[in-house]
Every structure is written in C-alpha cells, then in structure tokens.
Write a protein that holds these residues in place. Sequence first.
Motif, mmCIF file in Angstrom:
data_model
loop_
_atom_site.group_PDB
_atom_site.id
_atom_site.type_symbol
_atom_site.label_atom_id
_atom_site.label_comp_id
_atom_site.label_asym_id
_atom_site.label_seq_id
_atom_site.Cartn_x
_atom_site.Cartn_y
_atom_site.Cartn_z
ATOM 1 N N SER A 84 0.901 -1.040 -0.149
ATOM 2 C CA SER A 84 -0.016 0.066 0.065
ATOM 3 C C SER A 84 0.814 1.175 0.101
ATOM 4 O O SER A 84 0.319 2.285 -0.256
ATOM 5 C CB SER A 84 -0.899 -0.025 1.089
ATOM 6 O OG SER A 84 -0.294 0.453 2.305
ATOM 7 N N GLN A 85 2.150 1.261 0.297
ATOM 8 C CA GLN A 85 2.861 2.379 0.359
ATOM 9 C C GLN A 85 3.678 2.669 -1.062
ATOM 10 O O GLN A 85 3.953 3.938 -1.421
ATOM 11 C CB GLN A 85 4.144 2.187 1.530
ATOM 12 C CG GLN A 85 3.406 2.325 2.863
ATOM 13 C CD GLN A 85 4.467 1.957 3.981
ATOM 14 O OE1 GLN A 85 5.590 1.434 3.718
ATOM 15 N NE2 GLN A 85 4.090 2.374 5.108
ATOM 16 N N VAL A 86 4.119 1.569 -1.576
ATOM 17 C CA VAL A 86 4.950 1.978 -2.586
ATOM 18 C C VAL A 86 4.292 1.404 -4.048
ATOM 19 O O VAL A 86 3.981 2.106 -4.883
ATOM 20 C CB VAL A 86 6.431 1.379 -2.708
ATOM 21 C CG1 VAL A 86 7.288 1.924 -3.815
ATOM 22 C CG2 VAL A 86 6.996 2.139 -1.238
ATOM 23 N N PRO A 87 4.302 0.093 -4.341
ATOM 24 C CA PRO A 87 3.925 -0.342 -5.696
ATOM 25 C C PRO A 87 2.708 0.232 -6.181
ATOM 26 O O PRO A 87 2.490 0.538 -7.335
ATOM 27 C CB PRO A 87 3.955 -1.982 -5.441
ATOM 28 C CG PRO A 87 4.058 -2.179 -4.337
ATOM 29 C CD PRO A 87 4.461 -1.070 -3.238
ATOM 30 N N ILE A 88 1.320 0.264 -5.336
ATOM 31 C CA ILE A 88 0.189 0.644 -5.734
ATOM 32 C C ILE A 88 0.496 2.091 -6.056
ATOM 33 O O ILE A 88 -0.225 2.534 -7.099
ATOM 34 C CB ILE A 88 -0.980 0.498 -4.496
ATOM 35 C CG1 ILE A 88 -2.200 0.709 -5.357
ATOM 36 C CG2 ILE A 88 -0.803 1.292 -3.586
ATOM 37 C CD1 ILE A 88 -2.613 -0.277 -6.302
ATOM 38 N N ARG A 89 1.093 2.803 -5.222
ATOM 39 C CA ARG A 89 1.399 4.273 -5.529
ATOM 40 C C ARG A 89 2.050 4.608 -6.848
ATOM 41 O O ARG A 89 1.829 5.365 -7.884
ATOM 42 C CB ARG A 89 2.048 5.218 -4.462
ATOM 43 C CG ARG A 89 0.895 5.196 -3.300
ATOM 44 C CD ARG A 89 1.789 5.984 -2.301
ATOM 45 N NE ARG A 89 0.850 6.606 -1.192
ATOM 46 C CZ ARG A 89 0.425 5.844 -0.367
ATOM 47 N NH1 ARG A 89 0.450 4.532 0.083
ATOM 48 N NH2 ARG A 89 -0.480 6.427 0.781
ATOM 49 N N LEU A 90 3.151 3.567 -7.032
ATOM 50 C CA LEU A 90 3.911 3.684 -8.475
ATOM 51 C C LEU A 90 2.945 3.346 -9.691
ATOM 52 O O LEU A 90 3.120 3.922 -10.596
ATOM 53 C CB LEU A 90 4.948 2.742 -8.507
ATOM 54 C CG LEU A 90 6.210 3.162 -7.694
ATOM 55 C CD1 LEU A 90 7.019 1.829 -7.263
ATOM 56 C CD2 LEU A 90 6.945 4.468 -8.193
ATOM 57 N N LEU A 91 2.227 2.440 -9.465
ATOM 58 C CA LEU A 91 1.173 1.963 -10.574
ATOM 59 C C LEU A 91 0.207 3.194 -10.669
ATOM 60 O O LEU A 91 -0.002 3.354 -12.014
ATOM 61 C CB LEU A 91 0.536 0.727 -10.293
ATOM 62 C CG LEU A 91 1.298 -0.613 -10.049
ATOM 63 C CD1 LEU A 91 0.546 -1.657 -9.612
ATOM 64 C CD2 LEU A 91 1.939 -0.823 -11.518
ATOM 65 N N ILE A 92 -0.282 3.697 -9.794
ATOM 66 C CA ILE A 92 -1.449 4.606 -9.950
ATOM 67 C C ILE A 92 -0.629 6.010 -10.674
ATOM 68 O O ILE A 92 -1.176 6.447 -11.495
ATOM 69 C CB ILE A 92 -1.700 5.255 -8.712
ATOM 70 C CG1 ILE A 92 -2.783 4.263 -8.000
ATOM 71 C CG2 ILE A 92 -2.576 6.570 -8.631
ATOM 72 C CD1 ILE A 92 -3.368 4.467 -6.651
ATOM 73 N N GLN A 93 0.532 6.513 -10.305
ATOM 74 C CA GLN A 93 1.084 7.806 -10.681
ATOM 75 C C GLN A 93 1.670 7.472 -12.183
ATOM 76 O O GLN A 93 1.499 8.383 -12.816
ATOM 77 C CB GLN A 93 2.036 8.236 -9.590
ATOM 78 C CG GLN A 93 2.548 9.232 -10.152
ATOM 79 C CD GLN A 93 1.668 10.515 -10.521
ATOM 80 O OE1 GLN A 93 0.619 10.550 -9.842
ATOM 81 N NE2 GLN A 93 1.791 11.330 -11.393
ATOM 82 N N THR A 94 2.205 6.359 -12.383
ATOM 83 C CA THR A 94 2.995 6.141 -13.468
ATOM 84 C C THR A 94 2.048 5.786 -14.789
ATOM 85 O O THR A 94 2.143 6.135 -16.102
ATOM 86 C CB THR A 94 4.223 5.277 -13.628
ATOM 87 O OG1 THR A 94 3.381 3.723 -13.258
ATOM 88 C CG2 THR A 94 5.035 5.506 -12.651
#
Length: 139
Positions: free
Chosen positions: A61-71
């Motif tokens: 919930s801290q990194v990969p999901i945010r990466l997928l959302i933003q990129t």
Amino acid sequence: MITFLMLHCRLRPGYDYLLARKLSPLWREIQTSPLRAEIDGFLHEAEQLGFTARTRLATGSQVPIRLLIQTGKPMRQLTLHDLEEFAAACREREHETGRGANHYLAAISMTHMVLFHLGVLDSPPRSGGPVPYEERLAR
C-alpha cells in the motif's frame, strides 16, 4: 470516490497527493480494480522471498500501488527511474513537512528487491554500507 478513480486508472493525482494521504479503503477497493492482479503478483513474490504478511501489505500500500497509480504503467514496465522519482518525492515531503520518510524509503527498497526477483529490474537494491565516493560528491 477518489480511491476508486485512482485504482481504476482514471486519476493520477501526483506523488504529493499520494504521499499526503492514507489509502485506507485500498484493500477493499482493489478487489474490482484492474490493478489487483499486479498487486497480487507483487504480494505473492514478496511472500516467496520470506516477507511477513504485515510487511507485504504495508509495503504494497505504500509503494507499488502508488507507483502503478502515478505512472500509469503495468508493473512489468516500471523502471529504476520510477523508484528514484518516488524516493525523491518522499524526501521532498520530508523536507517540507518535517515528518520522516524512513518507512517509505524502506518500503522502496523492499519494492526494488521484489521487482528484481520478478525480473522487472536488472539489479537488486544496493545494500547498506558506505556510499560510493561519486554518489557522495553528486549531492
């Protein structure tokens, strides 16, 4: 509603927003998201590497999901530059708010390790220890 839009690839609010908010409904909302398979694959690989359930979920919930959302990229297309950009946003947030980003930076390292084992990144994260001379001078 905002979490729904982000998880359904309809909204990329920027790392400043993504780092300022807890994505509380994430694990409930991801069930119908097109990003679910990506995150499930990440969590499975993290489990195979021996990370605890708590660590897997926190990092997920801290990194990969945010990466997928933003990129807007699928996990297989994430790059080292994407991780570095996220880390820079974490440091900027830390500088602006005074709130530590160590938990995000640790989660970035774990994400790097999992992406390496998934074959997404070519090299594992650099372990602790002395920072090479060139890197120290670059700052």
